[in-house]
Write a protein that holds these residues in place. Structure first.
Motif, PDB file in Angstrom:
ATOM      1  N   ALA A  33       0.858  -1.183   0.000  1.00  0.00           N
ATOM      2  CA  ALA A  33       0.000   0.000   0.000  1.00  0.00           C
ATOM      3  C   ALA A  33       0.891   1.228   0.000  1.00  0.00           C
ATOM      4  O   ALA A  33       1.926   1.254   0.665  1.00  0.00           O
ATOM      5  CB  ALA A  33      -0.906   0.006   1.227  1.00  0.00           C
ATOM      6  N   ASP A  37      -2.239   6.537  -0.063  1.00  0.00           N
ATOM      7  CA  ASP A  37      -3.502   5.792  -0.014  1.00  0.00           C
ATOM      8  C   ASP A  37      -3.919   5.514   1.426  1.00  0.00           C
ATOM      9  O   ASP A  37      -5.097   5.622   1.787  1.00  0.00           O
ATOM     10  CB  ASP A  37      -3.387   4.473  -0.771  1.00  0.00           C
ATOM     11  N   LEU A  38      -2.958   5.139   2.250  1.00  0.00           N
ATOM     12  CA  LEU A  38      -3.260   4.854   3.653  1.00  0.00           C
ATOM     13  C   LEU A  38      -3.733   6.107   4.387  1.00  0.00           C
ATOM     14  O   LEU A  38      -4.681   6.066   5.179  1.00  0.00           O
ATOM     15  CB  LEU A  38      -2.030   4.270   4.363  1.00  0.00           C
ATOM     16  N   GLU A  40      -5.138   8.724   2.993  1.00  0.00           N
ATOM     17  CA  GLU A  40      -6.456   9.090   2.463  1.00  0.00           C
ATOM     18  C   GLU A  40      -7.561   8.249   3.089  1.00  0.00           C
ATOM     19  O   GLU A  40      -8.682   8.722   3.273  1.00  0.00           O
ATOM     20  CB  GLU A  40      -6.464   8.933   0.940  1.00  0.00           C
ATOM     21  N   ASP A  41      -7.253   7.019   3.451  1.00  0.00           N
ATOM     22  CA  ASP A  41      -8.240   6.134   4.063  1.00  0.00           C
ATOM     23  C   ASP A  41      -8.542   6.466   5.522  1.00  0.00           C
ATOM     24  O   ASP A  41      -9.504   5.944   6.089  1.00  0.00           O
ATOM     25  CB  ASP A  41      -7.791   4.675   3.971  1.00  0.00           C
ATOM     26  N   LEU A  42      -7.719   7.321   6.124  1.00  0.00           N
ATOM     27  CA  LEU A  42      -7.983   7.718   7.517  1.00  0.00           C
ATOM     28  C   LEU A  42      -9.278   8.508   7.594  1.00  0.00           C
ATOM     29  O   LEU A  42      -9.641   9.216   6.652  1.00  0.00           O
ATOM     30  CB  LEU A  42      -6.839   8.580   8.053  1.00  0.00           C
ATOM     31  N   ASP A  44     -11.728  11.513   8.246  1.00  0.00           N
ATOM     32  CA  ASP A  44     -11.470  12.951   8.112  1.00  0.00           C
ATOM     33  C   ASP A  44     -11.266  13.645   9.446  1.00  0.00           C
ATOM     34  O   ASP A  44     -10.602  14.680   9.510  1.00  0.00           O
ATOM     35  CB  ASP A  44     -12.613  13.627   7.345  1.00  0.00           C
ATOM     36  N   LYS A  49      -4.364  13.541  10.123  1.00  0.00           N
ATOM     37  CA  LYS A  49      -4.546  13.381   8.684  1.00  0.00           C
ATOM     38  C   LYS A  49      -4.081  14.608   7.909  1.00  0.00           C
ATOM     39  O   LYS A  49      -3.331  14.484   6.925  1.00  0.00           O
ATOM     40  CB  LYS A  49      -6.007  13.069   8.347  1.00  0.00           C
TER      41      LYS A  49
END
Length: 85
Positions: A33, A37-38, A40-42, A44, A49
Motif C-alpha cells: 500500500a 492511499d493509507l 487518504e483512508d484515515l 477525516d 490526517k
C-alpha cells in the motif's frame, strides 16, 4: 508516481525482466500500500490526517524538483555529447 515524474527506470526493469507493466499490489506473500492511499483512508476527523497530507505534499514537491533537476542535467549532458542511458 515515478513514471509520472519521467523517471521510469524501475518500471522498465520490471517490464524487461518479467514482461509486466507494473508490480502486483498483493499476492500470497505480501500486500503493498502506498502511504498516500493509507493516509487518504484515515477518517477525516483524525487529528493527524491534515498534517500527514501536508508532509506528503512537501515530499512530493521535493521529489518533483529532483526529477526536474535530473532531466535538466540529463539534457545538458546529452547536449555535451556524453550520454549515460
Amino acid at each position: 508516481q515515478t513514471k509520472n515524474q519521467g523517471i521510469p527506470h524501475d518500471l522498465n526493469i520490471m517490464h524487461e525482466l518479467w514482461g509486466v507493466p507494473t508490480y502486483r499490489r498483493g499476492n500470497k506473500f505480501l500486500s503493498v500500500a502506498g502511504i498516500p492511499d493509507l493516509v487518504e483512508d484515515l477518517p477525516d476527523d483524525d487529528p493527524d490526517k491534515a498534517l500527514m497530507k501536508e508532509r506528503i505534499a512537501t515530499i512530493t514537491k521535493i521529489y518533483d524538483d529532483m526529477a526536474n533537476q535530473y532531466h535538466s542535467e540529463k539534457t545538458a549532458t546529452n547536449e555535451s555529447g556524453i550520454v549515460f542511458d
